[in-house]
Design a protein around this motif. Sequence first.
Motif, PDB file in Angstrom:
ATOM      1  N   VAL A 229      17.653  -2.957 -54.190  1.00  0.00           N
ATOM      2  CA  VAL A 229      18.037  -1.638 -54.971  1.00  0.00           C
ATOM      3  C   VAL A 229      19.723  -1.682 -55.103  1.00  0.00           C
ATOM      4  O   VAL A 229      20.368  -1.173 -55.944  1.00  0.00           O
ATOM      5  CB  VAL A 229      17.353  -0.550 -54.243  1.00  0.00           C
ATOM      6  N   THR A 230      20.299  -2.122 -53.787  1.00  0.00           N
ATOM      7  CA  THR A 230      21.725  -1.978 -53.890  1.00  0.00           C
ATOM      8  C   THR A 230      22.322  -3.034 -54.444  1.00  0.00           C
ATOM      9  O   THR A 230      23.778  -3.206 -54.584  1.00  0.00           O
ATOM     10  CB  THR A 230      22.288  -2.016 -52.300  1.00  0.00           C
ATOM     11  N   GLY A 231      21.664  -4.123 -55.160  1.00  0.00           N
ATOM     12  CA  GLY A 231      22.413  -4.791 -56.077  1.00  0.00           C
ATOM     13  C   GLY A 231      22.996  -6.246 -55.509  1.00  0.00           C
ATOM     14  O   GLY A 231      23.741  -6.901 -55.809  1.00  0.00           O
ATOM     15  N   PHE A 232      22.435  -6.469 -54.297  1.00  0.00           N
ATOM     16  CA  PHE A 232      22.819  -7.904 -53.478  1.00  0.00           C
ATOM     17  C   PHE A 232      24.018  -7.772 -53.150  1.00  0.00           C
ATOM     18  O   PHE A 232      24.496  -8.933 -52.714  1.00  0.00           O
ATOM     19  CB  PHE A 232      22.226  -8.952 -54.378  1.00  0.00           C
ATOM     20  N   ILE A 233      24.698  -6.699 -53.317  1.00  0.00           N
ATOM     21  CA  ILE A 233      26.059  -6.938 -52.940  1.00  0.00           C
ATOM     22  C   ILE A 233      26.533  -5.965 -51.647  1.00  0.00           C
ATOM     23  O   ILE A 233      27.403  -6.253 -50.962  1.00  0.00           O
ATOM     24  CB  ILE A 233      27.146  -6.542 -54.175  1.00  0.00           C
ATOM     25  N   VAL A 234      25.961  -4.785 -51.599  1.00  0.00           N
ATOM     26  CA  VAL A 234      26.579  -3.857 -50.877  1.00  0.00           C
ATOM     27  C   VAL A 234      26.543  -4.297 -49.357  1.00  0.00           C
ATOM     28  O   VAL A 234      27.505  -4.240 -48.556  1.00  0.00           O
ATOM     29  CB  VAL A 234      26.005  -2.297 -51.157  1.00  0.00           C
ATOM     30  N   PHE A 235      25.296  -4.562 -49.086  1.00  0.00           N
ATOM     31  CA  PHE A 235      24.829  -4.914 -47.658  1.00  0.00           C
ATOM     32  C   PHE A 235      25.802  -6.175 -47.098  1.00  0.00           C
ATOM     33  O   PHE A 235      26.167  -6.342 -46.030  1.00  0.00           O
ATOM     34  CB  PHE A 235      23.467  -4.681 -47.231  1.00  0.00           C
ATOM     35  N   PRO A 236      25.657  -7.284 -48.153  1.00  0.00           N
ATOM     36  CA  PRO A 236      26.331  -8.366 -47.648  1.00  0.00           C
ATOM     37  C   PRO A 236      27.825  -8.203 -47.388  1.00  0.00           C
ATOM     38  O   PRO A 236      28.431  -8.908 -46.668  1.00  0.00           O
ATOM     39  CB  PRO A 236      26.083  -9.489 -48.704  1.00  0.00           C
ATOM     40  N   ILE A 237      28.560  -7.364 -48.324  1.00  0.00           N
ATOM     41  CA  ILE A 237      29.887  -7.137 -48.011  1.00  0.00           C
ATOM     42  C   ILE A 237      30.296  -6.157 -46.676  1.00  0.00           C
ATOM     43  O   ILE A 237      30.966  -6.562 -46.141  1.00  0.00           O
ATOM     44  CB  ILE A 237      30.471  -6.346 -49.254  1.00  0.00           C
ATOM     45  N   LEU A 238      29.136  -5.394 -46.633  1.00  0.00           N
ATOM     46  CA  LEU A 238      29.439  -4.623 -45.446  1.00  0.00           C
ATOM     47  C   LEU A 238      29.090  -5.380 -44.005  1.00  0.00           C
ATOM     48  O   LEU A 238      29.696  -5.429 -43.112  1.00  0.00           O
ATOM     49  CB  LEU A 238      28.518  -3.565 -45.064  1.00  0.00           C
ATOM     50  N   SER A 239      28.363  -6.382 -44.105  1.00  0.00           N
ATOM     51  CA  SER A 239      28.213  -7.382 -42.935  1.00  0.00           C
ATOM     52  C   SER A 239      29.242  -8.234 -42.730  1.00  0.00           C
ATOM     53  O   SER A 239      29.498  -8.514 -41.517  1.00  0.00           O
ATOM     54  CB  SER A 239      26.734  -8.191 -43.300  1.00  0.00           C
ATOM     55  N   SER A 240      29.894  -8.721 -43.797  1.00  0.00           N
ATOM     56  CA  SER A 240      31.160  -9.619 -43.528  1.00  0.00           C
ATOM     57  C   SER A 240      31.994  -8.672 -43.156  1.00  0.00           C
ATOM     58  O   SER A 240      32.873  -9.346 -42.178  1.00  0.00           O
ATOM     59  CB  SER A 240      31.384 -10.313 -44.792  1.00  0.00           C
ATOM     60  N   LEU A 241      32.177  -7.576 -43.569  1.00  0.00           N
ATOM     61  CA  LEU A 241      33.489  -6.918 -43.074  1.00  0.00           C
ATOM     62  C   LEU A 241      33.530  -6.270 -41.491  1.00  0.00           C
ATOM     63  O   LEU A 241      34.491  -6.477 -40.733  1.00  0.00           O
ATOM     64  CB  LEU A 241      33.827  -5.470 -44.127  1.00  0.00           C
ATOM     65  N   PHE A 242      32.268  -5.896 -41.041  1.00  0.00           N
ATOM     66  CA  PHE A 242      32.157  -5.245 -39.813  1.00  0.00           C
ATOM     67  C   PHE A 242      31.279  -6.465 -38.700  1.00  0.00           C
ATOM     68  O   PHE A 242      31.086  -5.912 -37.558  1.00  0.00           O
ATOM     69  CB  PHE A 242      31.373  -3.880 -39.666  1.00  0.00           C
ATOM     70  N   ASN A 243      31.130  -7.394 -39.213  1.00  0.00           N
ATOM     71  CA  ASN A 243      30.382  -8.463 -38.706  1.00  0.00           C
ATOM     72  C   ASN A 243      28.923  -7.840 -37.961  1.00  0.00           C
ATOM     73  O   ASN A 243      28.618  -7.860 -36.739  1.00  0.00           O
ATOM     74  CB  ASN A 243      31.073  -9.005 -37.341  1.00  0.00           C
ATOM     75  N   LYS A 244      28.281  -7.052 -38.714  1.00  0.00           N
ATOM     76  CA  LYS A 244      27.042  -6.480 -38.344  1.00  0.00           C
ATOM     77  C   LYS A 244      25.877  -6.621 -39.441  1.00  0.00           C
ATOM     78  O   LYS A 244      26.183  -6.452 -40.681  1.00  0.00           O
ATOM     79  CB  LYS A 244      27.146  -4.997 -37.896  1.00  0.00           C
ATOM     80  N   ASP A 245      24.690  -6.808 -39.009  1.00  0.00           N
ATOM     81  CA  ASP A 245      23.648  -6.782 -40.043  1.00  0.00           C
ATOM     82  C   ASP A 245      23.071  -5.356 -40.270  1.00  0.00           C
ATOM     83  O   ASP A 245      22.032  -4.789 -39.432  1.00  0.00           O
ATOM     84  CB  ASP A 245      22.466  -7.484 -39.427  1.00  0.00           C
ATOM     85  N   PHE A 246      23.641  -4.774 -41.326  1.00  0.00           N
ATOM     86  CA  PHE A 246      23.420  -3.140 -41.544  1.00  0.00           C
ATOM     87  C   PHE A 246      22.084  -3.320 -42.007  1.00  0.00           C
ATOM     88  O   PHE A 246      21.373  -2.214 -41.748  1.00  0.00           O
ATOM     89  CB  PHE A 246      24.442  -2.551 -42.234  1.00  0.00           C
ATOM     90  N   ALA A 247      21.570  -4.057 -42.887  1.00  0.00           N
ATOM     91  CA  ALA A 247      20.254  -3.940 -43.448  1.00  0.00           C
ATOM     92  C   ALA A 247      19.202  -4.221 -42.370  1.00  0.00           C
ATOM     93  O   ALA A 247      18.234  -3.416 -42.209  1.00  0.00           O
ATOM     94  CB  ALA A 247      20.154  -5.036 -44.405  1.00  0.00           C
ATOM     95  N   GLY A 248      19.459  -4.996 -41.342  1.00  0.00           N
ATOM     96  CA  GLY A 248      18.561  -5.155 -40.248  1.00  0.00           C
ATOM     97  C   GLY A 248      18.565  -3.970 -39.351  1.00  0.00           C
ATOM     98  O   GLY A 248      17.236  -3.769 -38.714  1.00  0.00           O
ATOM     99  N   SER A 249      19.483  -3.320 -39.138  1.00  0.00           N
ATOM    100  CA  SER A 249      19.727  -2.139 -38.609  1.00  0.00           C
ATOM    101  C   SER A 249      18.947  -0.869 -39.129  1.00  0.00           C
ATOM    102  O   SER A 249      18.465  -0.185 -38.189  1.00  0.00           O
ATOM    103  CB  SER A 249      21.204  -1.724 -38.204  1.00  0.00           C
ATOM    104  N   ILE A 250      19.180  -0.975 -40.512  1.00  0.00           N
ATOM    105  CA  ILE A 250      18.229  -0.002 -40.879  1.00  0.00           C
ATOM    106  C   ILE A 250      16.782   0.214 -41.022  1.00  0.00           C
ATOM    107  O   ILE A 250      15.997   0.980 -40.714  1.00  0.00           O
ATOM    108  CB  ILE A 250      18.865   0.625 -42.313  1.00  0.00           C
ATOM    109  N   THR A 251      16.323  -1.096 -41.632  1.00  0.00           N
ATOM    110  CA  THR A 251      14.919  -1.446 -41.668  1.00  0.00           C
ATOM    111  C   THR A 251      14.341  -1.853 -40.525  1.00  0.00           C
ATOM    112  O   THR A 251      12.933  -1.827 -40.283  1.00  0.00           O
ATOM    113  CB  THR A 251      14.664  -2.379 -42.748  1.00  0.00           C
ATOM    114  N   GLY A 252      14.743  -2.356 -39.417  1.00  0.00           N
ATOM    115  CA  GLY A 252      14.295  -2.984 -38.161  1.00  0.00           C
ATOM    116  C   GLY A 252      14.094  -4.616 -38.233  1.00  0.00           C
ATOM    117  O   GLY A 252      13.647  -5.103 -37.390  1.00  0.00           O
ATOM    118  N   ALA A 253      14.070  -5.109 -39.515  1.00  0.00           N
ATOM    119  CA  ALA A 253      14.151  -6.458 -39.668  1.00  0.00           C
ATOM    120  C   ALA A 253      15.351  -7.314 -39.474  1.00  0.00           C
ATOM    121  O   ALA A 253      16.041  -7.463 -40.434  1.00  0.00           O
ATOM    122  CB  ALA A 253      13.364  -6.760 -41.338  1.00  0.00           C
TER     123      ALA A 253
END
Length: 259
Positions: A229-253
């Motif tokens: 839904v976020t276009g394959f771009i938002v969460f990969p960019i955030l993860s690279s900038l902050f060195n954290k898996d934001f998609a995993g933190s939100i969904t639990g996966a």
Amino acid sequence: MDPFEEFEFKPLTDGLGFHKKKSATPAKEDTKAADTFSKNLMKNQGLELIEESSTDPLRPPLPRKKTSSPIPPAPGSLTEVGGDGSAAVDEILKTLQKNRRLDFENSKQKMAQTATKQEYKKTTWSFSAAMLDAMLVVAASLLCMIILLVVTKVDLIGNLTNPDAQGMIYLATVSLFAGVAFIYLALNRIYVGCTPGEWAFDQRIGKPEELNRASYSLKVVARSFLVIVTGFIVFPILSSLFNKDFAGSITGAQLYKKA
């Protein structure tokens, strides 16, 4: 007594008949006694193999005599355990089967311990894994599009160059690509635990012990839907900038990597 009675004339040569020959009877008696003794000894030891010369040659030979003092079986031998040794063979087979079962259980325990000892640490989005997955998703999308065009016989190039007012042709193309990507991510992660790209770089979604849980499937579906839904771009960019898996933190996966 006349002294000449014991006198004996001995001729110079044999054959004149004047000398007395010594009797050979004692020697013959000694030989017969020795033969009788040896035959009795052979009979007592059970070694008599032939009969007397006076027996009938057409009569079958008599069975051998058993010795009076048989040798006792050695302790622990097959004869002592049971006749043909079947009991000893059964015991050996049972022991082998028990040892094989123990070896199999030990190997299973070692495999379980090895799998448990594998440690995973949290990681972030990997560009290399994402590129490999993107190529596979594009290839699968093109294949589905070819099948769709063959069935519907639609002119794709004409529709793309001359779209309608609403631009539904573009929306349909993007939806096809998103649907293939969702199926690709969800099925691979639910049944295998990782996509081919993640597997190639030792990454996975969740730990191995979470793979058979129902909540794991829901978490994977939620993560895949959120990323698409976020276009394959938002969460990969955030993860690279902050060195954290934001998609995993939100969904639990959470995304893990072998330590």
